[in-house]
Design a protein around this motif. Structure first.
Motif, PDB file in Angstrom:
ATOM      1  N   TYR A   1     -96.239  45.850-158.330  1.00 46.31           N
ATOM      2  CA  TYR A   1     -95.961  47.242-157.953  1.00 46.31           C
ATOM      3  C   TYR A   1     -95.532  47.375-156.497  1.00 46.31           C
ATOM      4  O   TYR A   1     -94.792  48.274-156.147  1.00 46.31           O
ATOM      5  N   MET A   2     -96.026  46.461-155.682  1.00 41.31           N
ATOM      6  CA  MET A   2     -95.574  46.490-154.300  1.00 41.31           C
ATOM      7  C   MET A   2     -94.087  46.227-154.243  1.00 41.31           C
ATOM      8  O   MET A   2     -93.326  46.909-153.536  1.00 41.31           O
ATOM      9  N   GLU A   3     -93.670  45.256-154.997  1.00 44.77           N
ATOM     10  CA  GLU A   3     -92.251  44.924-154.963  1.00 44.77           C
ATOM     11  C   GLU A   3     -91.400  46.034-155.554  1.00 44.77           C
ATOM     12  O   GLU A   3     -90.333  46.360-155.060  1.00 44.77           O
ATOM     13  N   LEU A   4     -91.956  46.638-156.589  1.00 42.74           N
ATOM     14  CA  LEU A   4     -91.251  47.742-157.231  1.00 42.74           C
ATOM     15  C   LEU A   4     -90.991  48.888-156.252  1.00 42.74           C
ATOM     16  O   LEU A   4     -89.966  49.559-156.295  1.00 42.74           O
ATOM     17  N   THR A   5     -91.932  49.108-155.363  1.00 42.42           N
ATOM     18  CA  THR A   5     -91.777  50.208-154.421  1.00 42.42           C
ATOM     19  C   THR A   5     -91.211  49.746-153.080  1.00 42.42           C
ATOM     20  O   THR A   5     -91.247  50.483-152.100  1.00 42.42           O
ATOM     21  N   GLY A   6     -90.715  48.535-153.065  1.00 42.95           N
ATOM     22  CA  GLY A   6     -90.041  48.065-151.863  1.00 42.95           C
ATOM     23  C   GLY A   6     -90.969  47.631-150.751  1.00 42.95           C
ATOM     24  O   GLY A   6     -90.636  47.747-149.575  1.00 42.95           O
ATOM     25  N   LEU A   7     -92.149  47.161-151.112  1.00 44.15           N
ATOM     26  CA  LEU A   7     -93.045  46.622-150.087  1.00 44.15           C
ATOM     27  C   LEU A   7     -93.070  45.116-150.216  1.00 44.15           C
ATOM     28  O   LEU A   7     -93.141  44.590-151.334  1.00 44.15           O
ATOM     29  N   ARG A   8     -93.038  44.428-149.086  1.00 45.51           N
ATOM     30  CA  ARG A   8     -93.070  42.969-149.172  1.00 45.51           C
ATOM     31  C   ARG A   8     -94.477  42.517-149.512  1.00 45.51           C
ATOM     32  O   ARG A   8     -95.460  43.124-149.108  1.00 45.51           O
ATOM     33  N   LYS A   9     -94.547  41.396-150.293  1.00 45.64           N
ATOM     34  CA  LYS A   9     -95.876  41.010-150.746  1.00 45.64           C
ATOM     35  C   LYS A   9     -96.719  40.407-149.627  1.00 45.64           C
ATOM     36  O   LYS A   9     -97.929  40.286-149.765  1.00 45.64           O
ATOM     37  N   GLU A  10     -96.085  40.084-148.500  1.00 46.70           N
ATOM     38  CA  GLU A  10     -96.881  39.600-147.359  1.00 46.70           C
ATOM     39  C   GLU A  10     -97.818  40.683-146.822  1.00 46.70           C
ATOM     40  O   GLU A  10     -98.760  40.408-146.111  1.00 46.70           O
ATOM     41  N   TYR A  11     -97.507  41.889-147.166  1.00 50.15           N
ATOM     42  CA  TYR A  11     -98.313  43.002-146.646  1.00 50.15           C
ATOM     43  C   TYR A  11     -99.671  43.139-147.326  1.00 50.15           C
ATOM     44  O   TYR A  11    -100.490  43.952-146.919  1.00 50.15           O
ATOM     45  N   LEU A  12     -99.873  42.352-148.353  1.00 50.60           N
ATOM     46  CA  LEU A  12    -101.060  42.478-149.200  1.00 50.60           C
ATOM     47  C   LEU A  12    -102.358  42.644-148.409  1.00 50.60           C
ATOM     48  O   LEU A  12    -103.215  43.452-148.730  1.00 50.60           O
ATOM     49  N   LYS A  13    -102.508  41.861-147.347  1.00 53.76           N
ATOM     50  CA  LYS A  13    -103.779  41.839-146.626  1.00 53.76           C
ATOM     51  C   LYS A  13    -103.788  42.779-145.428  1.00 53.76           C
ATOM     52  O   LYS A  13    -104.691  42.722-144.604  1.00 53.76           O
ATOM     53  N   ARG A  14    -102.795  43.583-145.321  1.00 57.17           N
ATOM     54  CA  ARG A  14    -102.740  44.457-144.160  1.00 57.17           C
ATOM     55  C   ARG A  14    -103.448  45.779-144.402  1.00 57.17           C
ATOM     56  O   ARG A  14    -103.626  46.205-145.530  1.00 57.17           O
ATOM     57  N   TYR A  15    -103.795  46.385-143.277  1.00 52.74           N
ATOM     58  CA  TYR A  15    -104.451  47.689-143.365  1.00 52.74           C
ATOM     59  C   TYR A  15    -103.427  48.802-143.177  1.00 52.74           C
ATOM     60  O   TYR A  15    -102.395  48.601-142.527  1.00 52.74           O
ATOM     61  N   PRO A  16    -103.715  49.978-143.716  1.00 47.42           N
ATOM     62  CA  PRO A  16    -102.728  51.066-143.693  1.00 47.42           C
ATOM     63  C   PRO A  16    -102.180  51.381-142.303  1.00 47.42           C
ATOM     64  O   PRO A  16    -101.001  51.686-142.165  1.00 47.42           O
ATOM     65  N   HIS A  17    -103.038  51.284-141.273  1.00 43.72           N
ATOM     66  CA  HIS A  17    -102.565  51.694-139.956  1.00 43.72           C
ATOM     67  C   HIS A  17    -101.462  50.785-139.439  1.00 43.72           C
ATOM     68  O   HIS A  17    -100.838  51.081-138.431  1.00 43.72           O
ATOM     69  N   GLU A  18    -101.248  49.704-140.127  1.00 45.45           N
ATOM     70  CA  GLU A  18    -100.218  48.787-139.672  1.00 45.45           C
ATOM     71  C   GLU A  18     -98.843  49.152-140.230  1.00 45.45           C
ATOM     72  O   GLU A  18     -97.893  48.399-140.081  1.00 45.45           O
ATOM     73  N   PHE A  19     -98.766  50.297-140.898  1.00 46.59           N
ATOM     74  CA  PHE A  19     -97.506  50.685-141.509  1.00 46.59           C
ATOM     75  C   PHE A  19     -96.989  52.012-140.965  1.00 46.59           C
ATOM     76  O   PHE A  19     -97.746  52.829-140.451  1.00 46.59           O
ATOM     77  N   SER A  20     -95.689  52.196-141.137  1.00 52.28           N
ATOM     78  CA  SER A  20     -95.105  53.467-140.751  1.00 52.28           C
ATOM     79  C   SER A  20     -95.333  54.472-141.870  1.00 52.28           C
ATOM     80  O   SER A  20     -95.735  54.124-142.980  1.00 52.28           O
ATOM     81  N   GLY A  21     -95.051  55.741-141.566  1.00 53.04           N
ATOM     82  CA  GLY A  21     -95.271  56.796-142.539  1.00 53.04           C
ATOM     83  C   GLY A  21     -94.581  56.546-143.868  1.00 53.04           C
ATOM     84  O   GLY A  21     -95.169  56.707-144.927  1.00 53.04           O
ATOM     85  N   GLY A  22     -93.330  56.126-143.801  1.00 51.98           N
ATOM     86  CA  GLY A  22     -92.566  55.893-145.023  1.00 51.98           C
ATOM     87  C   GLY A  22     -93.182  54.786-145.862  1.00 51.98           C
ATOM     88  O   GLY A  22     -93.326  54.908-147.079  1.00 51.98           O
ATOM     89  N   GLN A  23     -93.601  53.735-145.189  1.00 57.45           N
ATOM     90  CA  GLN A  23     -94.210  52.614-145.916  1.00 57.45           C
ATOM     91  C   GLN A  23     -95.533  53.032-146.549  1.00 57.45           C
ATOM     92  O   GLN A  23     -95.856  52.645-147.668  1.00 57.45           O
ATOM     93  N   ARG A  24     -96.273  53.839-145.812  1.00 57.76           N
ATOM     94  CA  ARG A  24     -97.535  54.297-146.366  1.00 57.76           C
ATOM     95  C   ARG A  24     -97.295  55.125-147.623  1.00 57.76           C
ATOM     96  O   ARG A  24     -98.030  55.018-148.602  1.00 57.76           O
ATOM     97  N   GLN A  25     -96.247  55.940-147.568  1.00 63.50           N
ATOM     98  CA  GLN A  25     -95.969  56.751-148.737  1.00 63.50           C
ATOM     99  C   GLN A  25     -95.633  55.845-149.915  1.00 63.50           C
ATOM    100  O   GLN A  25     -96.016  56.109-151.041  1.00 63.50           O
ATOM    101  N   ARG A  26     -94.968  54.735-149.625  1.00 64.25           N
ATOM    102  CA  ARG A  26     -94.673  53.777-150.696  1.00 64.25           C
ATOM    103  C   ARG A  26     -95.948  53.191-151.280  1.00 64.25           C
ATOM    104  O   ARG A  26     -96.060  52.982-152.481  1.00 64.25           O
ATOM    105  N   ILE A  27     -96.903  52.903-150.386  1.00 62.49           N
ATOM    106  CA  ILE A  27     -98.176  52.360-150.885  1.00 62.49           C
ATOM    107  C   ILE A  27     -98.829  53.366-151.823  1.00 62.49           C
ATOM    108  O   ILE A  27     -99.312  53.016-152.906  1.00 62.49           O
ATOM    109  N   GLY A  28     -98.805  54.641-151.407  1.00 62.22           N
ATOM    110  CA  GLY A  28     -99.384  55.682-152.250  1.00 62.22           C
ATOM    111  C   GLY A  28     -98.696  55.741-153.601  1.00 62.22           C
ATOM    112  O   GLY A  28     -99.351  55.897-154.633  1.00 62.22           O
ATOM    113  N   ILE A  29     -97.397  55.582-153.580  1.00 58.40           N
ATOM    114  CA  ILE A  29     -96.658  55.614-154.844  1.00 58.40           C
ATOM    115  C   ILE A  29     -97.009  54.407-155.701  1.00 58.40           C
ATOM    116  O   ILE A  29     -97.279  54.523-156.895  1.00 58.40           O
TER     117      ILE A  29
END
Ligand SMILES: Nc1ncnc2c1ncn2[C@@H]1O[C@H](COP(=O)(O)OP(=O)(O)OP(=O)(O)O)[C@@H](O)[C@H]1O
Ligand SMILES: Nc1ncnc2c1ncn2[C@@H]1O[C@H](COP(=O)(O)OP(=O)(O)OP(=O)(O)O)[C@@H](O)[C@H]1O
Ligand SMILES: [Mg+2]
Ligand SMILES: [Mg+2]
Lengths: 331, 311, 347, 507, 326
Positions: free
Chosen positions: E136-164
């Protein structure tokens, strides 16, 4: 075309924030002019330095960490950067007034609307209490608040967002300022209220002939209010021009992209919106060269090496982009 | 507003009686009984039985408690030790405690609010640093130790203040006697209020409306006083309300050190003597003061914060 | 490598010091049960410390590559920059060492009475002087730290546990539950604590355990309030709504989503409460309800020393300073922690 | 009587140079009515405001005339006739008559009043008013210490008419008596003011006013003395008394007191009931040094129960029976008991003590030495409300308590050592020899014969059975500034502001 | 009758206003006061209206984050309003929500992997959670390296992708998106809108898309529900909304929107006054206080939704008169 003396001229303003994590260049070499009776709009993405450049004018930047490191702010030819706090106090709210973005928080919750409007009147115009009250009620009426006598005694929490923003405007207009800085005055409001407020500001401008520095990120608002526009990106003005230049003859890829990526109400449904890929760089860690290079379709080698200079397309229309640097060499 | 106060007062009664019930039950669970303490080590069994009968201490617990409440309301509850009306005894000592408590609170506010404000305005200055360290030190010393040290300095060495005792109401010439206990009691509150004022003020300073005020051209002083202080008062007042309990708890120690004729000391003695009616009365009064001060604080909010109205 | 040493010199010093202590105290270790336990706990401490240190270095390596800072990292950085809180941490660390190493540092048996040298000032034989029983104040002070810290930490643990559970329940379920819990806490709070303590201690006796229980019942109000209001804040966060929309069980929401996001204020408040509790215990000692003799406790030493002010000021000044320093240390540190974690809820 | 008279009093003190004595007391009075007083403080006030039939103020060993000019005791020792002085006036001007005496005694005996001293009047059959100035008591049994009883402050004579007028309750807080001082005001827990009775029948007091301030912390009382907040204090801490002794601005007065402190053992609970255990404990702690270190000069080591001021002074013999500090002997005894299984290694030994600075320290000293023999001593300092009931009926293994009473040997022994004494016999001690001696002592009027009986009892209970370890007869220590003159401490610890021999004065 | 995935009938969401120690209910905030609409599978319906008009309340009521005061909600013909909590919980994965604030919608103490994986642990127990998360990360355009990261390490747009991604992982049929792009910069908005439209096509999702920016709503929706003060004013196919607004409110709303073309202004007549409080809203037509056509009828009687034509519905007594329709 313009030989008039500008009310405000900012020359190469640099305001930096010295934070724990490093230096944030809030605005980095910004220049613009505002003329009497005209509106200059500052547009740009969040964090691009619109507010910082405007707040620098009245030295309202929190300091520390903020500091004006370079540049001049000429108000009627006087450099405000050199003003003492005492001198600034005379300018603030009197010659230059500000409307802030958040109507919810920019009014003091424990003081009545009336008191807050009376304050600058009593301070700058030295009005008596009764006179100030009269004038304040007048101002409330002016900004279109129904039953102003009643509202005069009310606290901000008793008013709706639109009403509060009107009070903020009334405060700003209290001393008939020469220059009004409006920092996203309608962002927090609904469209129907926004339309009312914008209309109000324009009316006031007509009546009082003041200059307005309008900050917004809504191109629609720009189109409706501005005479000149400065588009900012990462602390720099990337394109500047008359409002027609900006909307009908935009040059910078960022501005072009921005316009394309906005869905429009009046157009037929398009399947996909134009996308400016990537995101705004971290202000602590700005790239060398053009700040937009990473997201730019037309990026060239030089973009990542050198800061682009302003390229003029008319007397008052310029863009900072290497795409145009050749064709305009002669100028 | 009146309605609100009435309702709060109703709550107060509930709180007071629950508080007194808690104390009463714990006391009843304790080994030892009133009569033994009253009659002393030499008492005979018969004498103890007589005392128990006289004060109804031989009845079941719930009856004793109900009797205590009814007696309290009819104003007939008598201290076993003092043989006097509990309400009267407590009320006699209440002024000393209240005066001391409020003296300490006022002293603390007078000192800490200005210091806190200056600290906030001159953040990270030497003044700020010193004020905050002193404030922290202030909450790190046991109250009773401060008391005895102050006594040694101001009464024995300098000989300028009376060491202990209550010299009458603060307004009838007893002021000198208030200084040492008042200061030592106010220390805790002073420290916490100074620190709170600073942080509340810092919070307020960063608010948008402070920027608006500045943009109007107001002077720094005016911004801080007119626009800042009233907003900052809200958490400060809350804190003082919350600290009332601490003040009156601390007063128990202070009263003991300074031989102060207050309710706290009375209550402790009453507990030690197992004078249940008196403990009952004292707890109701102390808890009452606490609740009423908190009510007062809540009402004060309505004046500070226009958003709050108790309709 | 050099970089690692430079960045972690403090930890390295501490570890070296630990090993050094372990080495020189090894002979004394088998002296009696007291020393045995102390030595063992010190060994344990050292081992744990090295494990944590190693883990930290590993984490750092990973983090370094990515240049990313979490909220905790930022808080830590802020904390490290705060000189006051570092001073506080230093004092606390010193106290922890004293607690663990008391039997090795003590020059006398702390309960050994010597009627021939009572209430003496500092001397070569007795560095801090002696008390009214002729007991060595230096040794008593060292041992006294155990009671102060032990009671402080244990009581705060119980205190925060009760406060957190009540606050979480009140905040999360709201409505009637909230109302009932808050009323009970308010009633509890309205009884002046010292009075309550006296009644409790005269009912249940004055042992150490009772003391801990009694003081851990103080100030619950503050805890519940802070936890509750931070739960109320967190509860409104959309990630809690999201969890509910995804049918995540309540208990899981409370433990995974709510609690971890309230932990900041809880830690800060706990740190600050330790100081309060040490003071409360001293106050109870003053009223004769403290730790039972002959165990050495600072509160007891202070309140009995106070009676000897005219004879030997050291008897009260030394425990007084110890209490002050420790409480000051916890307050400094807690204060820095509050700033670092930005918990405005606590005042 | 209470309320803001303070101001007037202060201003007048300045203008006319009144002689005001400020006295520290450790606790506030709870009641000023002699019938209801239960503690030293209350008795002290009663002694200054009221008079008794006979007086022991200047000499505790024999009665002096008080309100009664003279008296007769019948042959069988069961009838006492008192002849009252004429012209003794209460502070409101009415004269004291036999009616008042009868009223007083009956008030004490009235169960509705639940007076603490009622228990001592069980032997009284009747009180008769013979005429206005003669009153006759009839007893059921011979009661050796009856005179002493009548001389104690609880038996201060009340004004019957006045009380009938204002009621007993009001009188509790605003009493009038015949004594050298009149009650003026009482601000609870703060001060009680007495003013002089110009018309006192024994003479005119020197002091105009005495202010008594309750100061609960003894160390604060010393501070007050030094800072001039008070002029006179008793019951200071020994270390402070020492420092006052070396200060020329103060005078320290001592007199042997009528109070006693001891360590008691349970006679019915193992291992405390084993005399070897008690002896071992006696050996294990250095009581001599401990007492010296803890009590300083505030008392005299006791070896027996009856204080030297009373009689039956058998000091030398009893001293020889006291056990010295001897670790080896203690160890031997403990080992013996351990071997028998009476004691166990690591056994918990609770020691119950009151919270005062002295006994709790003795308990601490005992505990510190017991640790060395492999026990786990547990000192519990309790307030009296808890301590007393938990030391009843031999419930407490080791406890520290005290005793104080009128100077009669019966009152110092019977209730504590007689098998049938009731719960006062906290150790639940029972010994035939002792029982017999105590009964004989009680029912004999001849002083010499009584002495023999009490010596016998003490030698058995303390010298042989070691059921208690006597610690100390406390001295009465009074410290006052040099300005205070003619003050003499009393063995009971009362502060008499005026006696025929000592009329206290201040400069 | 066409198949409907969701049908809302006369939905009311009231928030009680409580007072006193006994917490007596003294009145209601009528956040949503009787709205009806329906949704076809694969369709996007847009909810617009001014702040406080009850958009979020509606969305939250559908997933039981808000209590429903009255009305019916049918999901695939099954009435949701009658279901017990446990039964509803079983249906929950089908209806998911995306939130406005990309900062508060992700637990800052959990890694991206945990955030997306958490619901899977409860609902798709038998599958490999990590694998699914990555999918699902890939489906929403998130790289799988981000798996272990915390939300604050992302920009608003990326966070919205995580929510999606988190919502999608439960394989929902219907997604309620509450202003998913309002907090984002214009240049980022487009990315998210495109992503959502792409996913809808790929996964055959139905959307309820809440926004107050009419142009965004129009772009993504098939039909638009215009709300005002807890009532529906007009439901219109998005093509017709701009060209043929029938309701006076819709008309003024559209007129108020500034057009990014200089010189195009001036012809506007915009709304006067402000929205009344939902605590005591008008009895009749909610818009009557600001409407220039309002008469006594409007003030007294609340208009019901009438069909104009096809899918175009309107709630106005005078719509014919105003728009000159027979
Ligand atoms: N007080 C401050 N401390 C540190 N950095 C600041 C501060 N104020 C602004 N900045 C930084 O300065 C840069 C420009 O901020 P500015 O507020 O001017 O943006 P803006 O264009 O007004 O954005 P918005 O549309 O969000 O208001 C940002 O990177 C911001 O992080
Ligand atoms: N939990 C609640 N308790 C009380 N009132 C509420 C609650 N939630 C919402 N409201 C009220 O209900 C009304 C509708 O709110 P809602 O959030 O649905 O509006 P919205 O259309 O989503 O507005 P926005 O555009 O500002 O998000 C508002 O007046 C709001 O104050
Ligand atoms: Mg801005
Ligand atoms: Mg919403």
């Amino acid at each position: 075309m313009d030989n008039r003396q500008p009310i405000l001229e900012i020359k190469d303003l640099k305001t930096y924030f010295y934070t724990d994590d490093g230096v944030v260049k809030g605005c980095d070499g910004v220049s613009y002019k505002v003329y009497e009776g005209e509106t200059l709009a500052l547009v740009g993405e969040s964090g691009s330095g619109k507010s910082v450049s405007a707040m620098s004018i009245l030295q309202l930047i929190p300091s520390p960490p903020g500091k004006i490191v370079e540049g001049e702010i000429l108000y009627n030819g006087d450099n405000l950067v050199n003003y003492s706090e005492k001198q600034m106090e005379k300018i603030r709210g009197n010659d230059i007034a500000v409307i802030f973005q958040e109507p919810m928080t920019s009014l003091n919750p424990v003081l009545t609307a009336g008191y807050q409007i009376m304050e600058p009147l009593r301070l700058h115009q030295k009005l008596s209490k009764n006179k100030a009250k009269e004038r304040a009620v007048e101002l409330l009426k002016l900004v279109g608040i129904p039953s102003p006598e009643k509202r005069f005694k009310e606290y901000p929490y008793q008013m709706s967002g639109g009403m509060r923003q009107r009070v903020v405007i009334a405060i700003a207009l209290a001393c008939n300022p020469k220059l009004l800085i409006a920092d996203e005055p309608t962002t927090a409001l609904d469209v129907t209220i926004q339309a009312q407020i914008i209309n109000l500001v324009e009316e006031m401008q007509e009546k009082l002939g003041m200059a307005i520095l309008m900050i917004t990120h809504d191109l629609g608002v720009v189109a409706e209010t501005a005479n000149k526009v400065a588009v900012m990106y990462c602390g720099k003005i990337v394109e500047y021009g008359r409002v027609d230049d900006i909307f009908y003859d935009s040059k910078h890829p960022y501005l072009q992209g921005l316009k394309k990526s906005m869905p429009r109400l009046d157009s037929e449904k398009v399947e996909e919106l134009y996308v400016i890929e990537g995101m705004v760089p971290n202000p602590l860690n700005l790239p060398v060269g053009c700040k937009f290079a990473d997201r730019c379709e037309y990026v060239m080698e030089i973009c990542r090496k050198k800061e682009p200079e302003a390229v003029y397309f008319g007397k008052e229309h310029y863009a900072r982009c290497f795409l145009y640097s050749d064709s305009n060499e002669s100028e | 507003m009146v309605n609100y106060i009435m309702r709060r007062l109703l709550m107060l009664v509930v709180i007071l009686f629950s508080a007194s019930l808690i104390i009463f039950l714990i006391m009843k669970a304790a080994p030892g009984d009133t009569a033994t303490v009253l009659l002393g080590e030499n008492a005979t069994k018969q004498a103890i039985a007589e005392v128990n009968a006289k004060y109804g201490l031989d009845k079941p617990i719930h009856i004793q408690y109900i009797k205590m409440i009814t007696n309290f309301f009819t104003g007939e509850l008598k201290s076993i030790y003092y043989k006097d009306n509990v309400i009267k005894i407590v009320i006699q000592r209440l002024p000393a405690t209240l005066e001391l408590g409020f003296f300490a609170i006022i002293l603390a506010v007078l000192v800490s609010v200005p210091v806190g404000i200056i600290s906030a305005v001159k953040r990270n200055s030497i003044f700020d640093y010193l004020a905050m360290s002193t404030a922290l030190l202030g909450i790190s010393i046991p109250v009773f130790f401060t008391g005895i040290i102050l006594m040694y300095i101001f009464s024995v060495k300098l000989g300028i203040l009376p060491a202990s005792g209550y010299g009458g109401h603060i307004w009838t010439g007893g002021f000198k006697n208030f200084i040492l206990p008042g200061v030592s009691l106010s220390f805790v509150l002073m420290s916490s209020t100074t620190r709170l004022t600073r942080s509340a003020m810092l919070d307020v300073i960063n608010q948008d409306y402070m920027r608006t005020a500045k943009a109007k051209g107001l002077t720094k002083m005016k911004i801080i006083i007119v626009h800042g202080l009233k907003n900052a008062m809200i958490p400060i007042v809350t804190n003082i309300g919350n600290q009332v309990a601490t003040i009156f708890s601390g007063a128990v120690l202070t009263e003991t050190v300074f031989s102060w004729p207050g309710v706290g000391r009375l209550a402790i003695d009453a507990v030690f003597r197992r004078d249940e009616p008196l403990v009952f009365g004292a707890v109701i009064m102390l808890a009452g003061v606490y609740v009423i001060v908190n009510l007062f604080v809540d009402i004060l909010y309505a004046f500070i914060d226009p958003q709050i109205s108790y309709e | 490598m050099k970089n690692i040493i430079k960045k972690n010199y403090l930890h390295i010093i501490i570890l070296t010091l630990n090993v050094f202590f372990l080495f020189i105290f090894v002979k004394k270790a088998l002296l009696n049960t007291d020393t045995k336990i102390s030595y063992l706990s010190f060994v344990l401490f050292t081992v744990l410390y090295s494990i944590v240190f190693r883990k930290k270095m590993l984490m750092e390596k990973i983090r370094e590559q990515e240049q990313i800072k979490s909220k905790w990292d930022m808080a830590l950085k802020k904390l490290k920059k705060n000189k006051n809180s570092m001073l506080g941490l230093g004092i606390i660390t010193l106290m922890i060492y004293i607690v663990m190493l008391a039997p090795f540092l003590a020059t006398y048996n702390p309960v050994e009475i010597d009627w021939s040298s009572i209430s003496q000032g500092p001397s070569k034989a007795h560095w801090f002087g002696t008390d009214e029983f002729g007991r060595d104040l230096f040794s008593r002070t060292l041992y006294g730290s155990r009671v102060a810290m032990g009671v402080g930490v244990l009581a705060v643990m119980i205190n925060s546990l009760i406060g957190t559970i009540l606050g979480l329940t009140a905040g999360y379920y709201g409505g009637k539950v909230d109302n009932i819990i808050m009323r009970i806490v308010e009633i509890w709070n309205s009884i002046p604590f010292i009075l309550l303590a006296i009644v409790l201690m005269s009912t249940f006796g004055t042992g150490l355990i009772n003391l801990i229980i009694v003081v851990s019942l103080t100030g619950i109000m503050g805890f519940v309030r802070v936890v509750r209001s931070s739960v109320l804040l967190v509860k409104e966060m959309d990630y809690v709504s999201a969890a509910r929309v995804m049918a995540i069980p309540d208990l899981h929401i409370i433990t995974k989503h709510i609690l971890p996001n309230c932990i900041g204020p809880i830690i800060v408040l706990s740190t600050l409460r330790i100081g309060d509790i040490i003071l409360t215990v001293a106050g109870l000692s003053f009223l004769g309800l403290g730790i039972q003799p002959p165990t050495s406790s600072w509160g007891q030493m202070l309140s009995s020393g106070q009676q000897y002010l005219s004879v030997n000021v050291w008897m009260s000044v030394i425990p007084g300073i110890c209490i002050l320093l420790t409480v000051f240390g916890f307050n400094l540190f807690g204060d820095g922690l509050r700033d670092a974690l930005d918990s405005k809820l606590i005042d | 009587g209470c309320g803001g008279k303070k101001e007037t009093e202060e201003t007048s003190a300045e203008t006319t140079k009144e002689k005001v004595l400020k006295v520290a007391i450790d606790k506030d009075a709870t009641n000023l009515n002699p019938v209801f007083v239960t503690d030293l403080t209350g008795e002290m006030f009663a002694a200054n405001i009221f008079d008794t039939l006979v007086s022991y103020k200047d000499d505790v060993s024999k009665p002096a005339p008080g309100v009664a000019e003279k008296w007769e005791i019948s042959e069988d020792g069961k009838t006492y006739t008192f002849y009252l002085r004429k012209g003794v006036k209460f502070h409101n001007g009415t004269e004291l008559t036999a009616k008042d005496v009868k009223f007083t005694i009956e008030a004490i005996m009235d169960p509705a009043n639940a007076a603490a001293s009622k228990q001592y009047l069980n032997d009284v059959e009747s009180v008769q008013v013979v005429d206005n100035y003669t009153v006759k008591f009839t007893l059921k049994n011979v009661y050796a210490s009856f005179m002493l009883l009548l001389g104690s402050p609880q038996f201060g004579i009340l004004p019957s008419e006045y009380i009938a007028e204002v009621g007993m309750e009001a009188f509790d807080r605003d009493p009038i008596g015949t004594g050298p001082f009149k009650f003026q005001e009482w601000i609870p827990d703060d001060h009680i003011t007495l003013v002089k009775n110009e018309d006192y029948f024994l003479g005119k007091p020197n002091l105009d006013q005495a202010i008594f301030r309750p100061i609960p912390k003894a160390e604060v009382a010393s501070v007050e003395l030094k800072s001039g907040g008070i002029d006179l204090a008793s019951s200071l801490l020994p270390q402070d008394i020492m420092s006052f002794q070396s200060d020329s601005n103060f005078e320290v007065q001592q007199t042997p007191g009528l109070s006693f402190q001891y360590v008691g053992f349970s006679a019915v609970q193992k291992p405390y009931s084993d005399v070897r255990f008690r002896k071992a404990i006696y050996y294990a702690t250095d009581f001599d040094s401990a007492i010296k270190g803890i009590y300083g000069s505030t008392g005299e080591r006791a070896y027996s129960w009856i204080p030297p001021v009373v009689f039956s002074n058998d000091k030398e013999y009893m001293k020889s029976k006291a056990l010295p500090y001897d670790e080896a002997k203690a160890k031997a005894l403990f080992d013996e008991l351990k071997a028998e299984g009476v004691l166990k290694e690591g056994m918990e030994i609770p020691i119950l003590s009151p919270q005062d600075a002295f006994r709790s320290k003795i308990a601490t000293a005992m505990a510190s030495s017991l640790v060395k023999y492999g026990f786990k001593p547990k000192v519990q300092t309790l307030e009296f409300g808890t301590l007393l009931p938990s030391t009843e009926d031999g419930k407490a293994g080791i406890y520290l308590l005290g005793w104080g009473s009128v100077p009669d040997p019966d009152r110092w022994t019977y209730a504590l050592f007689h098998t049938d004494a009731g719960k006062q016999n906290r150790s639940k001690y029972s010994n035939k020899v002792v029982d017999e001696a105590l009964v004989n002592g009680r029912n004999t009027a001849d002083i010499a014969k009584r002495e023999v009986e009490y010596v016998k009892a003490m030698r058995q209970a303390i010298g042989t059975d070691y059921i208690h370890i006597p610690l100390i007869f406390k001295n009465i220590n009074v410290v006052h500034t040099n300005k205070v003159k003619n003050f003499k401490p009393s063995p009971q610890g009362y502060i008499y502001l005026y006696t025929p021999e000592n009329n206290v004065d201040i400069q | 009758m066409e198949e409907r995935i969701l049908k809302v009938e006369d939905l009311k969401v009231y928030f009680p206003v409580k007072k006193g120690i006994l917490k007596k209910t003294v009145g209601y905030i009528k956040a949503v006061d009787g709205i009806s609409f329906d949704l076809k599978p694969g369709e996007t319906i847009g909810l617009v209206g001014e702040s406080g008009c009850g958009k979020t309340s509606t969305g939250k009521a559908l997933v039981r984050l808000n209590p429903i005061h009255e009305g019916k909600v049918y999901y695939n013909g099954q009435s949701l309003t009658e279901l017990k909590d446990e039964e509803f919980n079983k249906l929950r994965p089908d209806i998911q929500m995306i939130f406005q604030d990309p900062f508060s919608s992700l637990n800052p103490r959990m890694t991206v992997g945990e955030i997306i994986g958490e619901p899977l642990k409860f609902h798709r127990k038998n599958e490999d959670v990590t694998e699914l998360v990555i999918k699902y990360m890939e489906l929403t355009g998130l790289r799988k390296e981000y798996l272990k990261r915390y939300p604050h390490e992302f920009s608003g747009g990326q966070r919205q992708r995580i929510g999606i991604a988190r919502a999608l992982a439960l394989e929902p049929k219907l997604i309620i998106a509450d202003e998913p792009v309002s907090a984002l910069d214009v240049s980022i908005q487009a990315q998210i809108i495109n992503l959502m439209m792409k996913l809808q096509k790929e996964l055959n999702l139905s959307y309820i898309f809440i926004a107050h920016d009419l142009s965004v709503v129009k772009h993504i929706s098939d039909r638009i529900v215009v709300m005002y003060l807890g009532n529906v004013m007009e439901i219109s196919p998005s093509k017709k909304l701009y060209s043929e607004p029938f309701h006076p409110y819709t008309k003024s709303l559209i007129a108020s929107i500034p057009v990014p073309e200089p010189g195009k202004k001036g012809k506007r007549e915009f709304l006067q006054g402000e929205i009344p409080s939902p605590l005591n809203s008008p009895v009749g037509c909610k818009f009557s206080t600001r409407c220039k056509y309002a008469d006594d009828l409007c003030k007294e009687k609340r208009p019901i939704l009438e069909i104009v034509e096809g899918e175009h519905q309107i709630a106005c007594h005078h719509w014919r008169k105003i728009n000159n329709v027979e």
